[in-house]
Design an enzyme around this catalytic site. Structure first.
Site, PDB file in Angstrom:
ATOM      1  N   LYS A  50       0.915  -1.031   0.124  1.00  0.00           N
ATOM      2  CA  LYS A  50       0.040   0.007   0.015  1.00  0.00           C
ATOM      3  C   LYS A  50       0.813   1.293  -0.004  1.00  0.00           C
ATOM      4  O   LYS A  50       2.122   1.275   0.687  1.00  0.00           O
ATOM      5  CB  LYS A  50      -0.802  -0.025   1.276  1.00  0.00           C
ATOM      6  CG  LYS A  50      -2.011   0.910   1.300  1.00  0.00           C
ATOM      7  CD  LYS A  50      -2.721   0.739   2.309  1.00  0.00           C
ATOM      8  CE  LYS A  50      -4.059   2.034   2.547  1.00  0.00           C
ATOM      9  NZ  LYS A  50      -4.709   1.900   3.662  1.00  0.00           N
ATOM     10  N   SER A 125      -9.853   1.956   2.749  1.00  0.00           N
ATOM     11  CA  SER A 125      -9.017   2.806   1.874  1.00  0.00           C
ATOM     12  C   SER A 125      -7.950   1.822   1.023  1.00  0.00           C
ATOM     13  O   SER A 125      -7.164   2.506   0.156  1.00  0.00           O
ATOM     14  CB  SER A 125      -8.370   3.737   2.567  1.00  0.00           C
ATOM     15  OG  SER A 125      -7.327   3.144   3.645  1.00  0.00           O
ATOM     16  N   SER A 149     -10.249  -0.351   6.750  1.00  0.00           N
ATOM     17  CA  SER A 149      -9.695  -0.243   5.459  1.00  0.00           C
ATOM     18  C   SER A 149      -8.933  -1.484   4.920  1.00  0.00           C
ATOM     19  O   SER A 149      -8.646  -1.633   3.843  1.00  0.00           O
ATOM     20  CB  SER A 149      -8.814   0.989   5.401  1.00  0.00           C
ATOM     21  OG  SER A 149      -9.418   2.173   5.317  1.00  0.00           O
TER      22      SER A 149
HETATM   23  N1  GLN Z   1     -13.523   4.623   6.068  1.00  0.00           N
HETATM   24  C1  GLN Z   1     -12.633   4.595   7.374  1.00  0.00           C
HETATM   25  C2  GLN Z   1     -12.225   6.405   7.311  1.00  0.00           C
HETATM   26  O1  GLN Z   1     -12.424   6.876   6.180  1.00  0.00           O
HETATM   27  C3  GLN Z   1     -11.589   3.848   7.566  1.00  0.00           C
HETATM   28  C4  GLN Z   1     -10.355   4.090   6.849  1.00  0.00           C
HETATM   29  C5  GLN Z   1      -9.083   3.294   7.235  1.00  0.00           C
HETATM   30  O2  GLN Z   1      -9.415   2.229   7.957  1.00  0.00           O
HETATM   31  N2  GLN Z   1      -7.900   3.988   6.855  1.00  0.00           N
HETATM   32  O3  GLN Z   1     -11.659   6.737   8.119  1.00  0.00           O
END
Ligand code: GLN
Length: 447
Positions: A50, A125, A149
């Site tokens: 990532k 994400s 995410s």
């Molecule tokens: N969707 C959540 C956010 O936008 C989780 C994102 C994540 O786990 N990085 O904060």
């Protein structure tokens, strides 16, 4: 695609041939936009990384314009551990900008498609990681999970995604979003591979002050024959789709068939989860992102004076969602609002943890949805509030610091994958993987 377990047995020549083929396969699917670039370091088994995890001498940008041109000066601890175990970082994969999002629509590099159907998002994400593994363009990938995410994109793309207990995996070299919630974890084709990759990346690291002094490993001891007590929360499903409810019922049936005991629990009181999470995460994000000012870090846009340089750099460098969260975070931390929002959110966090503790008094694991439905289509979550609300099932695990794994269970509308998650007590990854392996076997054998 060969599994990680199989790939670890290949010799040098076989690996090199495999990597050439893999590269060609990735280049044949540009529309998917899972990879940002293909870089190879070393001679090990290729793993997709990532874009918020530092690999020395690679560009690392957290999917943002503000980090264009930044080259990582050192390896994240997880990368050094991977190399020691015969794995090599291979390709940087796409993500929502600064890991803020649930759809991988906000990256500077454009959207990533869901490998099962181009009309659907891959989740986020870590959408690039999930799409790469789901499309057969990676053996496995690393993702990061602040509020779902890893687990949610894994579920949307039909793969396995695991978030370790907070403190199990070093965050040294991970681009910070919300430091008290972030964890790096494996995204793989099956549960056993997740356990193998988890073993490789986990363990104490003196470079991360929140790292736990624990080094126990799971993959050699995997035991899917253990009979476990698994908590289910029927009323917690009120916010989920019919497809999801069916998948939940199926998983319960299969867990019973495998000999596990199902323990019914009342609804987790989840009505404060979204608020507690979005206050905590944005407060920490606003603080972490303050360093991107064009002087300390970030792609500078020179203005009339220092303040103007800060403003121009940050206005130009950050996308809309990141700006919204910086504003929210600074608001909840500002004097006069700090007690009302931030302090209250931290109390709520304790309450959430207590609720989990109560369930774990008589249960080894909890079965829960990870998302309310299958993946949404592109543009469906355009309203930020709708996107935040869709995190209902993923975020309490991070607020409580617990380990959880999402795995494929069934298919929904248009044959899109449906995954569910198992959640365990802090540091009980062994039981988490044992239970997940048992459920995976049961689901696969059913045909
Ligand atoms: N969707 C959540 C956010 O936008 C989780 C994102 C994540 O786990 N990085 O904060």
């Amino acid at each position: 695609m060969i599994t990680l377990k199989e790939a670890l047995k290949l010799n040098k020549e076989e690996l090199n041939n495999f990597k050439e083929e893999l590269k060609a396969k990735i280049q044949a699917r540009p529309e998917l936009n899972a990879y940002i670039d293909i870089n190879n370091v070393g001679e090990g088994v290729p793993i997709a990384i990532k874009d918020n995890i530092q690999v020395k001498d690679w560009s690392v940008t957290s999917g943002s314009n503000i980090l264009q041109g930044y080259i990582a000066p050192y390896n994240a601890t997880v990368i050094n551990k991977m190399k020691d175990a015969g794995l090599s970082p291979f390709g940087r994969v796409n993500m929502d900008e600064f890991a803020m999002g649930s759809t991988t629509e906000s990256s500077f590099y454009g959207k990533t498609q869901n490998p099962h159907n181009a009309e659907y998002v891959p989740g986020g994400s870590s959408g690039g990681s999930a799409a790469a593994v789901g499309a057969g363009l990676a053996i496995a990938a690393l993702g990061s999970d602040t509020g779902g995410s890893i687990r949610q994109p894994a579920a949307f793309c039909g793969i396995v995604g695991m978030k370790p207990t907070y403190g199990r995996v070093s965050r040294y070299g991970l681009g910070a979003y919300a430091s008290s919630l972030d964890q790096i974890g494996p995204m793989t084709q099956n549960v056993e591979d997740a356990a193998i990759l988890y073993d490789i990346i986990s363990g104490f690291d003196e470079k991360d002050s929140t790292s736990a002094n624990k080094n126990d490993k799971v993959s050699d001891k995997l035991d899917s024959s253990r009979k476990l007590k698994i908590a289910v929360l029927p009323k917690h499903l009120d916010g989920a789709s019919e497809d999801m409810k069916k998948a939940y019922a199926l998983a319960i049936k299969e867990l019973k068939n495998a000999g596990h005991e199902i323990v019914e629990h009342e609804l987790m009181d989840a009505k404060f989860d979204i608020s507690a999470y979005y206050i905590t995460a944005t407060a920490e994000a606003a603080t972490n992102l303050a360093r991107y000012d064009g002087i300390r870090y970030g792609n500078r846009v020179t203005g009339k004076n220092l303040e103007d340089t800060f403003i121009k750099t940050r206005s130009n460098g950050f996308g809309d969602e990141v700006k919204r969260r910086i504003m929210l975070g600074n608001f909840v931390l500002s004097s006069g609002y700090y007690e009302a929002y931030y302090v209250k959110a931290q109390k709520t966090r304790h309450m959430i943890k207590d609720q989990y503790d109560k369930i774990f008094v008589d249960s080894d694991l909890i079965l829960s949805p990870i998302a309310p439905d299958i993946a949404p289509k592109f543009g469906e979550l355009e309203n930020p509030m709708d996107m935040y609300l869709s995190d209902l099932y993923s975020i309490s695990v991070n607020l409580a610091g617990l380990p959880a794994i999402s795995l494929p269970i069934s298919k929904g509308e248009n044959d899109m994958p449906i995954g569910l998650q198992l959640i365990a007590k802090a540091y009980d990854e062994q039981t988490l993987f044992d239970g997940a392996l048992s459920l995976e076997k049961q689901i696969n054998n059913k045909g």
